[in-house]
Design a protein around this motif. Structure first.
Motif, short mmCIF file in Angstrom:
data_model
loop_
_atom_site.label_atom_id
_atom_site.label_comp_id
_atom_site.label_asym_id
_atom_site.label_seq_id
_atom_site.Cartn_x
_atom_site.Cartn_y
_atom_site.Cartn_z
N GLU A 151 0.77 -1.18 -0.09
CA GLU A 151 -0.15 0.03 -0.08
C GLU A 151 0.89 1.19 -0.10
O GLU A 151 0.56 2.25 -0.55
CB GLU A 151 -0.85 0.05 1.28
CG GLU A 151 -2.04 -1.14 1.21
CD GLU A 151 -2.70 -1.10 2.53
OE1 GLU A 151 -3.78 -1.32 2.22
OE2 GLU A 151 -2.17 -1.09 3.49
N LEU A 152 2.02 1.20 0.58
CA LEU A 152 3.10 2.34 0.63
C LEU A 152 3.53 2.62 -0.51
O LEU A 152 3.78 3.69 -1.13
CB LEU A 152 3.93 2.08 1.77
CG LEU A 152 3.47 2.15 3.24
CD1 LEU A 152 4.66 1.84 4.44
CD2 LEU A 152 2.82 3.82 3.78
N ASP A 153 3.89 1.31 -1.25
CA ASP A 153 4.63 1.47 -2.55
C ASP A 153 3.34 1.97 -3.66
O ASP A 153 3.80 2.84 -4.60
CB ASP A 153 4.84 0.18 -2.92
CG ASP A 153 5.87 -0.60 -2.18
OD1 ASP A 153 6.85 0.28 -1.81
OD2 ASP A 153 6.32 -1.64 -2.22
N GLU A 154 2.32 1.86 -3.45
CA GLU A 154 0.96 2.33 -4.33
C GLU A 154 1.13 3.64 -4.37
O GLU A 154 0.81 4.40 -5.44
CB GLU A 154 -0.33 1.82 -3.99
CG GLU A 154 -0.25 0.08 -4.50
CD GLU A 154 -0.14 0.17 -6.05
OE1 GLU A 154 -0.91 1.03 -6.76
OE2 GLU A 154 0.33 -0.85 -6.48
N ILE A 155 1.41 4.40 -3.19
CA ILE A 155 0.89 6.05 -3.06
C ILE A 155 2.36 6.78 -3.20
O ILE A 155 2.34 7.80 -3.22
CB ILE A 155 0.40 6.24 -1.94
CG1 ILE A 155 1.20 5.96 -0.77
CG2 ILE A 155 -0.99 5.43 -1.82
CD1 ILE A 155 0.73 6.51 0.78
N ALA A 156 3.50 5.88 -3.35
CA ALA A 156 4.81 6.54 -3.41
C ALA A 156 5.02 7.42 -4.46
O ALA A 156 4.68 7.08 -5.65
CB ALA A 156 5.92 5.41 -3.27
N PRO A 157 5.27 8.72 -4.44
CA PRO A 157 5.21 9.62 -5.47
C PRO A 157 6.48 9.25 -6.29
O PRO A 157 7.59 8.61 -5.66
CB PRO A 157 5.42 11.00 -4.77
CG PRO A 157 6.34 10.72 -3.43
CD PRO A 157 5.78 9.26 -3.09
N GLY A 158 6.76 9.70 -7.66
CA GLY A 158 7.74 9.33 -8.36
C GLY A 158 7.96 8.12 -8.86
O GLY A 158 9.05 7.59 -8.88
N ARG A 159 7.23 7.15 -9.06
CA ARG A 159 7.22 5.81 -9.19
C ARG A 159 7.73 5.54 -10.63
O ARG A 159 8.21 4.33 -10.93
CB ARG A 159 5.88 4.94 -9.00
CG ARG A 159 5.20 5.15 -7.40
CD ARG A 159 4.14 4.43 -7.30
NE ARG A 159 4.18 3.02 -7.62
CZ ARG A 159 3.42 2.07 -8.20
NH1 ARG A 159 2.19 2.76 -8.82
NH2 ARG A 159 3.45 0.84 -8.45
N SER A 160 7.83 6.55 -11.54
CA SER A 160 8.51 6.36 -12.85
C SER A 160 10.08 6.26 -12.77
O SER A 160 10.76 6.24 -13.76
CB SER A 160 7.98 7.60 -13.60
OG SER A 160 8.48 8.81 -13.25
N ARG A 161 10.50 6.05 -11.52
CA ARG A 161 11.92 6.27 -11.29
C ARG A 161 12.88 7.44 -12.02
O ARG A 161 13.67 7.14 -12.79
CB ARG A 161 12.36 4.94 -11.72
CG ARG A 161 11.96 3.54 -10.81
CD ARG A 161 12.32 2.54 -11.15
NE ARG A 161 13.94 2.47 -10.60
CZ ARG A 161 14.02 2.13 -9.25
NH1 ARG A 161 12.99 1.86 -8.54
NH2 ARG A 161 15.24 2.12 -8.87
N THR A 162 12.56 8.66 -11.98
CA THR A 162 13.05 9.57 -12.55
C THR A 162 13.48 10.85 -11.63
O THR A 162 12.77 10.90 -10.65
CB THR A 162 12.26 10.40 -13.57
OG1 THR A 162 11.31 11.04 -13.11
CG2 THR A 162 11.80 9.54 -14.85
N ILE A 163 14.81 11.30 -11.98
CA ILE A 163 15.22 12.52 -11.28
C ILE A 163 14.72 13.68 -12.13
O ILE A 163 15.50 14.17 -13.02
CB ILE A 163 16.36 12.45 -11.06
CG1 ILE A 163 16.99 11.24 -10.14
CG2 ILE A 163 16.81 13.91 -10.03
CD1 ILE A 163 18.48 10.82 -9.93
#
Length: 312
Positions: A78-90
C-alpha cells in the motif's frame, strides 16, 4: 566496482539521461557484536508479541501507528502504491546557484553515472554546463520508499547528487541560543585577536591529511587486550576557557601563532601509541602521515620536533 543502489534517469528540459546511483562514501567504523559478560555467548534479538510472549515471523509483521482511538496498520504494498515518483526519474525542476544552498540542508552524497556508453555525451553535457554556470539542479526522487529533495551538481568528472533536508526538517537555531546578554558580545580587541589566530592557522583543504584516529585507537585497544596489555587512557580534554581568562588566552594564542611554535613532545616517543603519534604529527603539520608506518611516523615526529625547537 561499487554496487548500484538505484536505476533511473535524469530529466532536464526535454533531455533524458539514464543513470545509476552509487554511494559516494563508505563507513569504516569498527562493528561489534554483543556477548553475555564472562562468556562467548552471542546476544540475539527476537521479534516477540508483547502480549503473548510468542516469537513472530517477519512475514507476519505489519507497520502501524496510533490513529484516533485505535491502531491503523498498512501493508508495504500500500505504501508502494502511493509513493510519488514511481516512474524512477530525477526531474530537475529548477537550477539554482550552488553557493545559495545553506550547508545545513545537505544530507548525504551519491555519485550518478551513465548506464551505458552511448549516454556519456548528454551526461557530460549536463555536467559541463552546470560546472561552467555554477548551478545545481533541484529535483525530487524516491529511494527505498522515501521521497528526497536533491541537488544534482557537477563534481570532478562526475555528477553528484546530494540529498537535502526539506525546509520543515531544519530546526530554528534561535531556539537554541535565544536572546543573548549584552556582555556576551566580543570586544573589538578580542575580535581582532581571534581573527589573527584564524588567519595564522589558515591553509588549503587537504582531506587526505586527516585520518580517523579514534578507529585506530579502538584497533590498538583490541590488539593490546588480545596480548594481555592494559588500556591506555587518552589525555583529558582541555577545560573550558573562563570568561575572565578569555583575553589572556587569546593573547597567548596570538603570540604562539606569530612565533609559529608547536608543542614539542616531552615524553619518549616509543611509549606513544600510533594514534598518539598521529595526533602529534598532525600538530606538527607533517604531511603524508596517514600512509606512514609506525617507525616512519616516529622518526618524522622526532625530526619535526627538533626543527620546531631550533626555530623557537
Amino acid at each position: 566496482m561499487p554496487r548500484k543502489i538505484w536505476t533511473g534517469s535524469i530529466n532536464f528540459g526535454l533531455v533524458t539521461i539514464p543513470v545509476g546511483l552509487y554511494a559516494a562514501t563508505e563507513d569504516h567504523t569498527i562493528q561489534f557484536h554483543q556477548y553475555q559478560r564472562g562468556t562467548t555467548d552471542r546476544i540475539r534479538y527476537k521479534r516477540v508479541n508483547e502480549t503473548t510472549g510468542d516469537e513472530v515471523g517477519y512475514n507476519d509483521i505489519v507497520k502501524g501507528r496510533e490513529y484516533g482511538d485505535g491502531i491503523i496498520t498498512v501493508e508495504q504494498s500500500e505504501l508502494d502504491e502511493i509513493a510519488p515518483g514511481r516512474s524512477r526519474t530525477i526531474d530537475i525542476s529548477t537550477f539554482v546557484d550552488l553557493a545559495e544552498i545553506d550547508p545545513v540542508h545537505f544530507q548525504k552524497t551519491y555519485w550518478l553515472a551513465p548506464n551505458s556508453k552511448e549516454h556519456f555525451r548528454p551526461y557530460n553535457l549536463l555536467r559541463r554546463a552546470m560546472e561552467e554556470t555554477g548551478q545545481a539542479g533541484i529535483a525530487t526522487f524516491v529511494l527505498r520508499g522515501k521521497q528526497y529533495l536533491t541537488a544534482v551538481r557537477a563534481d570532478t568528472d562526475v555528477l553528484a547528487l546530494n540529498t537535502l533536508y526539506f525546509a520543515d526538517e531544519i530546526r530554528d537555531p534561535a531556539d537554541l541560543v535565544g536572546d543573548q546578554p549584552e556582555q556576551s558580545k566580543p570586544s573589538d580587541k578580542e575580535l581582532q585577536m581571534a581573527t589573527t589566530i584564524i588567519e595564522s592557522m589558515s591553509g588549503e583543504w587537504q582531506p587526505e591529511e586527516y585520518a580517523d584516529t579514534y578507529t585506530e585507537r579502538v584497533e590498538q585497544l583490541l590488539a593490546d587486550k588480545a596480548q594481555g596489555g592494559e588500556v591506555q587512557a587518552a589525555e583529558a580534554p582541555p577545560q573550558p576557557t573562563d570568561v575572565i581568562d578569555l583575553t589572556e588566552a587569546l593573547r597567548r594564542s596570538v603570540d604562539e601563532a606569530r612565533k609559529g611554535r608547536t608543542p614539542a613532545p616531552a615524553e619518549d616517543l616509543s611509549e606513544l601509541t600510533k594514534a598518539e603519534l598521529d595526533d602529534r604529527a598532525k600538530q606538527l603539520g607533517i604531511k603524508g602521515r596517514s600512509k606512514m608506518k609506525r617507525a616512519e611516523l616516529e622518526q618524522a615526529v622526532a625530526e619535526a620536533g627538533q626543527g620546531s625547537r631550533k626555530a623557537s
